[in-house]
Design a protein around this motif. Structure first.
Motif, short mmCIF file in Angstrom:
data_model
loop_
_atom_site.label_atom_id
_atom_site.label_comp_id
_atom_site.label_asym_id
_atom_site.label_seq_id
_atom_site.Cartn_x
_atom_site.Cartn_y
_atom_site.Cartn_z
N GLY A 184 2.45 4.91 6.21
CA GLY A 184 2.02 3.34 6.00
C GLY A 184 1.86 2.60 7.42
N ILE A 185 0.87 1.66 7.69
CA ILE A 185 0.33 1.34 9.22
C ILE A 185 -0.38 0.30 8.66
CG2 ILE A 185 -0.97 1.45 10.81
CD1 ILE A 185 -1.53 4.57 10.62
N GLY A 186 0.51 -1.53 9.41
CA GLY A 186 0.57 -2.49 10.00
C GLY A 186 -0.28 -3.13 10.58
N THR B 265 0.94 -1.10 -0.35
CA THR B 265 -0.03 0.28 0.16
C THR B 265 0.82 1.21 -0.25
OG1 THR B 265 -0.13 -0.60 2.55
CG2 THR B 265 -2.17 -1.09 1.37
N ASN B 266 2.29 1.64 0.63
CA ASN B 266 3.15 2.71 0.28
C ASN B 266 3.47 2.34 -0.98
OD1 ASN B 266 2.82 2.86 2.89
ND2 ASN B 266 5.50 3.39 3.73
N ALA B 267 3.73 1.73 -1.60
CA ALA B 267 4.27 1.83 -3.45
C ALA B 267 3.20 2.11 -4.33
CB ALA B 267 4.64 0.13 -3.48
N ILE C 297 4.92 0.59 11.67
CA ILE C 297 4.43 1.44 10.74
C ILE C 297 5.92 2.35 10.05
CG2 ILE C 297 4.69 4.50 10.92
CD1 ILE C 297 2.77 3.22 13.53
N LEU C 298 5.29 2.53 8.53
CA LEU C 298 6.83 2.78 8.32
C LEU C 298 6.72 3.87 7.43
CD1 LEU C 298 9.29 1.98 6.29
CD2 LEU C 298 8.36 1.04 4.58
N CYS C 299 6.84 5.29 7.36
CA CYS C 299 7.19 6.69 6.73
C CYS C 299 8.07 6.80 5.30
CB CYS C 299 6.93 7.48 7.25
SG CYS C 299 5.91 7.99 8.45
N ASN D 22 8.07 3.57 16.63
CA ASN D 22 6.71 3.28 16.80
C ASN D 22 6.58 1.81 16.33
OD1 ASN D 22 8.02 2.67 14.17
ND2 ASN D 22 6.91 4.80 13.03
N ASP D 23 7.14 1.01 16.96
CA ASP D 23 6.86 -0.64 17.12
C ASP D 23 5.58 -0.33 17.93
OD1 ASP D 23 8.43 -1.57 15.38
OD2 ASP D 23 9.65 -2.33 17.13
N VAL D 24 4.40 -1.29 17.39
CA VAL D 24 3.03 -1.42 18.77
C VAL D 24 3.12 -2.55 19.16
CG1 VAL D 24 0.70 -1.43 18.30
CG2 VAL D 24 1.49 0.65 16.10
N PHE E 184 -2.68 -0.13 5.04
CA PHE E 184 -2.92 0.97 4.68
C PHE E 184 -1.93 1.92 4.91
CE2 PHE E 184 -4.60 3.70 8.08
CZ PHE E 184 -4.73 2.91 9.17
N SER E 185 -2.40 2.79 3.46
CA SER E 185 -1.20 3.55 3.46
C SER E 185 -2.04 5.26 3.61
CB SER E 185 -0.38 3.50 2.25
OG SER E 185 0.11 2.66 2.95
N LEU E 186 -1.83 6.32 4.40
CA LEU E 186 -2.28 7.25 4.22
C LEU E 186 -1.24 8.03 3.67
CD1 LEU E 186 -3.03 7.92 7.95
CD2 LEU E 186 -4.59 6.73 6.34
N ARG F 286 6.19 -4.05 2.51
CA ARG F 286 7.90 -2.86 3.32
C ARG F 286 7.59 -2.95 4.55
NH1 ARG F 286 7.61 1.93 -1.00
NH2 ARG F 286 8.02 0.91 -2.96
N GLY F 287 8.00 -3.08 5.02
CA GLY F 287 8.64 -3.01 6.35
C GLY F 287 10.00 -2.34 6.65
N ARG F 288 10.20 -1.37 8.11
CA ARG F 288 11.23 -0.44 8.00
C ARG F 288 12.66 -1.62 8.27
NH1 ARG F 288 11.97 0.22 13.74
NH2 ARG F 288 14.08 1.74 13.37
C1 BTN Z 1 7.92 -2.14 10.28
O1 BTN Z 1 8.78 -2.40 10.18
O2 BTN Z 1 8.24 -2.08 12.30
C2 BTN Z 1 6.74 -1.53 9.58
C3 BTN Z 1 5.55 -2.21 8.79
C4 BTN Z 1 5.07 -0.90 8.01
C5 BTN Z 1 3.72 -1.81 7.49
C6 BTN Z 1 3.12 -1.29 6.82
S1 BTN Z 1 2.05 -2.89 6.46
C7 BTN Z 1 0.79 -1.29 4.84
C8 BTN Z 1 2.20 -0.84 4.65
N1 BTN Z 1 2.03 -0.97 3.65
C9 BTN Z 1 3.93 -1.24 3.44
O3 BTN Z 1 3.96 -2.36 2.57
N2 BTN Z 1 4.38 -1.83 4.94
C10 BTN Z 1 3.14 -0.42 5.30
#
Ligand code: BTN
Length: 246
Positions: free
Chosen positions: A127-129, A19-21, A115-117, A103-105, A62-64, A46-48
């Motif tokens: 992006g929030i997963g 969703t980030n892409a 969360i990945l900005c 920002n690890d929940v 989702f991504s904002l 994608r993650g951090r």
């Molecule tokens: C992390 O590594 O902690 C960040 C993870 C972020 C995942 C979210 S899922 C929605 C958005 N799309 C992505 O590809 N990544 C983020």
């Protein structure tokens, strides 16, 4: 039903790479502030730190897309803002949530969301997963002891998304209007379980250990290393160490 704050628009996809892409592609095509890209599945989440992100069936990804009217140096705070929006938005139903820097929940020592900005051409993609269910075949071995799903009491996927959107939008408005003060107060409260804890910091050439002392207004984590020096951590991974016996 998903409740969108005023000025938001939803793009709901069955599947996408990430969703980030997709939000980045939309940004490049001129999409406006307030776009929400939601996908039922991601093939290349994608993650951090360049890691992959696993989105289990029924989880929330989702991504904002934001174009906030702020000084560029404040943009890095938007990833903290997203973390606070998740914890504050879900606190009523899930009081055990906290944030592990940055920002690890978390619930306890397990990660339930990330969360990945990303910046692209002046647009900010947040992006929030959130894990709402474990993967069908169970967690892969590397995540088995570190990841978990939110409890069902947290509500349906649409309720979780709606609550996070509402809190994100409200906190963003306050931050744009009055600056980072209220955001950082709330961020420090979300991070409170880390304060005083022993951690290892994995960000430079060699990992090192210390005790967490606080958070600077820039969002940097302050850790006192074993030689007694206060060090500001701006990037990398921080791991909590188990409490030592007295
Ligand atoms: C992390 O590594 O902690 C960040 C993870 C972020 C995942 C979210 S899922 C929605 C958005 N799309 C992505 O590809 N990544 C983020």
């Amino acid at each position: 039903m998903i409740r969108l704050p005023a000025g938001h628009r939803l793009l709901h996809l069955d599947r996408t790479d990430s969703t980030n892409a997709e939000a980045n592609r939309q940004a490049r095509a001129g999409a406006e502030h307030g776009l929400v890209v939601l996908a039922d599945g991601q093939d290349a989440g994608r993650g951090r730190q360049g890691r992959a992100w696993l989105t289990a069936e029924g989880s929330l990804a989702f991504s904002l897309l934001r174009r906030p009217d702020i000084a560029p140096h404040l943009a890095s705070l938007w990833s903290l803002l997203a973390g606070v929006a998740v914890v504050d938005g879900l606190r009523a139903r899930c009081p055990d949530l906290w944030l592990k820097w940055p920002n690890d929940v978390q619930i306890g020592h397990r990660k339930v969301g990330g969360i990945l900005c990303e910046w692209d051409q002046g647009a900010l993609v947040v992006g929030i997963g959130l894990n709402l269910a474990p993967p069908a075949g169970g967690w892969p071995p590397e995540l088995e002891h570190r990841a978990a799903a939110l409890p069902p009491d947290v509500g349906s996927r649409d309720e979780v998304l709606s609550a996070v959107l509402e809190h994100f939008d409200a906190l963003e408005r306050v931050t744009v209007r009055v600056g980072a003060g209220p955001l950082m107060d709330r961020y420090r409260r979300c991070l409170a379980p880390m304060i005083g804890e022993r951690v290892t910091v994995d960000g430079g050439a060699e990992p090192w250990a210390g005790r967490v002392d606080g958070v600077e207004d820039s969002g940097a984590l302050v850790v006192v290393d074993d030689a007694g020096a206060r060090r500001a951590v701006l990037a990398g991974d921080v791991h909590l160490l188990p409490a030592q016996e007295p």
